[in-house]
Design an enzyme around this catalytic site. Structure first.
Site, PDB file in Angstrom:
ATOM      1  N   GLY A  97       0.820  -1.200   0.000  1.00 41.35           N
ATOM      2  CA  GLY A  97       0.000   0.000   0.000  1.00 41.35           C
ATOM      3  C   GLY A  97       0.858   1.257   0.000  1.00 41.35           C
ATOM      4  CB  THR A 123       7.964  -4.033 -19.038  1.00 42.98           C
ATOM      5  OG1 THR A 123       8.472  -3.453 -20.236  1.00 42.98           O
ATOM      6  CG2 THR A 123       7.238  -5.321 -19.326  1.00 42.98           C
ATOM      7  CB  CYS A 169       8.287   7.141  24.432  1.00 44.26           C
ATOM      8  SG  CYS A 169       6.621   7.482  25.006  1.00 44.26           S
TER       9      CYS A 169
END
Lengths: 367, 84
Positions: free
Chosen positions: A70, A215, A305
């Site tokens: 993604g 390609t 943190c």
């Protein structure tokens, strides 16, 4: 067994995707460019998967590009829009609460529009940012961290009027929320609906965009089949599952807000059904995540943190910072179909003590 | 949203040195100091933790204190709060 409440960061494949993946491994092992029987069978499986994925995104098969992840789909969207218009101003207009993959892809040539306290982009400010015309506008359909939905259709209207292509990032919402329909480019991640982590990018015909590779690389057939079957399965269950998870998150929001000095953030109603974020005063987010892990719950955190890959080490989540809400003691939950009402009640039962122990660990019990 | 000041609005009644101390320490130190101070007291927190620029204003909003803004210092920032 720990209860996974961090599904946005990764979860086991859905049963439908896993079965499809197994079957595709057995039937679709051949190179789909080969003309012999096994190759032709693989070709049919591949074409069917691409057609189903395109249909699920509301696109045509020839409008679909498969990306490794993604994150790569978002990067290719930005790079391709810039590559198609090399002489244009490379600026991308976006919101301050986009996925870090998108913000990394835009680099410095970016105008990020501010958001309000619930994390929703300011529409007049977005309109102002569209002048001078950028090469691309982007908007996340709904925040992957806090769940707040964005006014995608209204922004799409502005972009259409000006002739600016709009990239909609549905990476967190596809499979959970209705599929966005107004876009020039649409990015998705099969992991969000329980498939393998495969990126998808749909580009409307006529959009000025250049593919990243002359390609295309060979595709991983079992992953695509698993993504496609998983999407059909998730879309079929979506309405019921979204209503169920929306109610569970409402219960979690109400329960978390009962803990002293806890701020539950994001839009309480107009949001993704499965995402919830809250922050606790006087608490180290990583200490709290550790307490919850010991109590049997896997959660994420946007605190500075924490070791969350979505923000820079030592810096709090850019999404929470843009909203101006508390970032310390941050807990980020994302549900999945396996989370039950009993899991939610069990989480809320251990939360007050976990927060108290995390406060005590920082010497802040008495504040 | 945090606001940047050209200069501190008024000299602080108390300075809390939280340099080198990560979140959530600066907010904890401010809350601890606030317990013993009269309303209207101006406290300046010195912090080089990037989270402080978000979390101190958010803490003030949650507890009703006035966040007066921040100015960059050689190291980190000085963040000013008027206690309610």
């Amino acid at each position: 067994m720990s209860v996974l409440l961090d599904a946005g960061a990764g979860r086991p494949m859905s049963p439908a995707s896993r079965e499809a993946w197994d079957a595709a491994q057995q039937d679709g092992w051949a190179d789909p460019t080969r003309r012999y029987t096994a190759g032709r069978r693989a070709r049919r499986l591949l074409d069917g998967a691409l057609e189903a994925l395109a249909a699920g995104l509301g696109a045509r098969p020839d409008e679909l590009t498969v990306a490794p992840t993604g994150c790569a789909a978002l990067r290719w969207a930005v790079q391709g829009a810039r590559a198609a218009r090399p002489a244009a101003d490379p600026t991308v207009v976006t919101s301050a609460v986009e996925h870090s993959c998108l913000l990394r892809a835009t680099g410095d040539h970016v105008r990020a529009v501010a958001v309000d306290l619930v994390g929703r982009v300011d529409l007049p400010a977005y309109e102002t940012a569209l002048t001078p015309l950028p090469v691309l506008a982007t908007l996340i359909a709904a925040s992957h961290e806090v769940g707040t939905r964005q006014p995608v259709d209204a922004v799409a209207g502005l972009c259409t009027e000006l002739g600016v292509p709009l990239l909609v990032d549905a990476g967190a919402s596809l499979g959970h929320d209705p599929v966005p329909t107004c876009w020039s480019l649409l990015a998705a991640d099969a992991a969000s609906w329980g498939g393998p982590p495969v990126g998808l990018l749909a580009v409307r015909t006529g959009t000025r965009w250049r593919p990243p590779l002359p390609t295309p690389d060979p595709l991983d057939l079992p992953s695509l089949v698993a993504a496609a079957v998983g999407l059909q399965d998730a879309l079929g269950r979506r309405a019921d599952e979204a209503a169920r998870q929306h109610a569970l998150v409402a219960r979690l929001r109400a329960g978390a807000a009962q803990v002293p000095d806890v701020e539950v953030v994001g839009d309480p109603e107009d949001r993704l059904p499965h995402v919830l974020t809250f922050s606790c005063l006087f608490v180290d987010g990583e200490v709290l995540a550790g307490e919850l892990d010991r109590a049997g719950f896997a959660v994420g955190s946007g605190s500075a943190c924490s070791a969350d890959p979505d923000h820079e080490p030592g810096r709090p989540s850019h999404v929470l910072a843009a909203m101006g809400v508390l970032t310390q003691g941050n807990v980020r939950l994302s549900l999945h179909p396996g989370v039950t009402e009993a899991d939610v009640e069990a989480f809320l039962a251990v939360l007050p003590d976990a927060v108290a122990r995390a406060r005590a660990a920082g010497g802040a019990s008495d504040l | 949203m945090s606001q940047t000041l050209d200069s501190c609005p008024e000299s602080p009644d108390l300075v809390l040195d939280c340099l080198g101390r990560p979140c959530p320490v600066p907010v904890i130190e401010l809350a601890r100091a606030a317990r013993g101070l009269a309303p209207g007291t101006v406290v300046e927190v010195r912090s080089d933790d990037p989270a402080s620029l978000v979390d101190l204003p958010a803490f003030c909003r949650m507890r009703g204190h006035d966040y007066l803004g921040h100015v960059p210092r050689e190291v980190g920032h000085a963040l000013s709060v008027r206690l309610r």
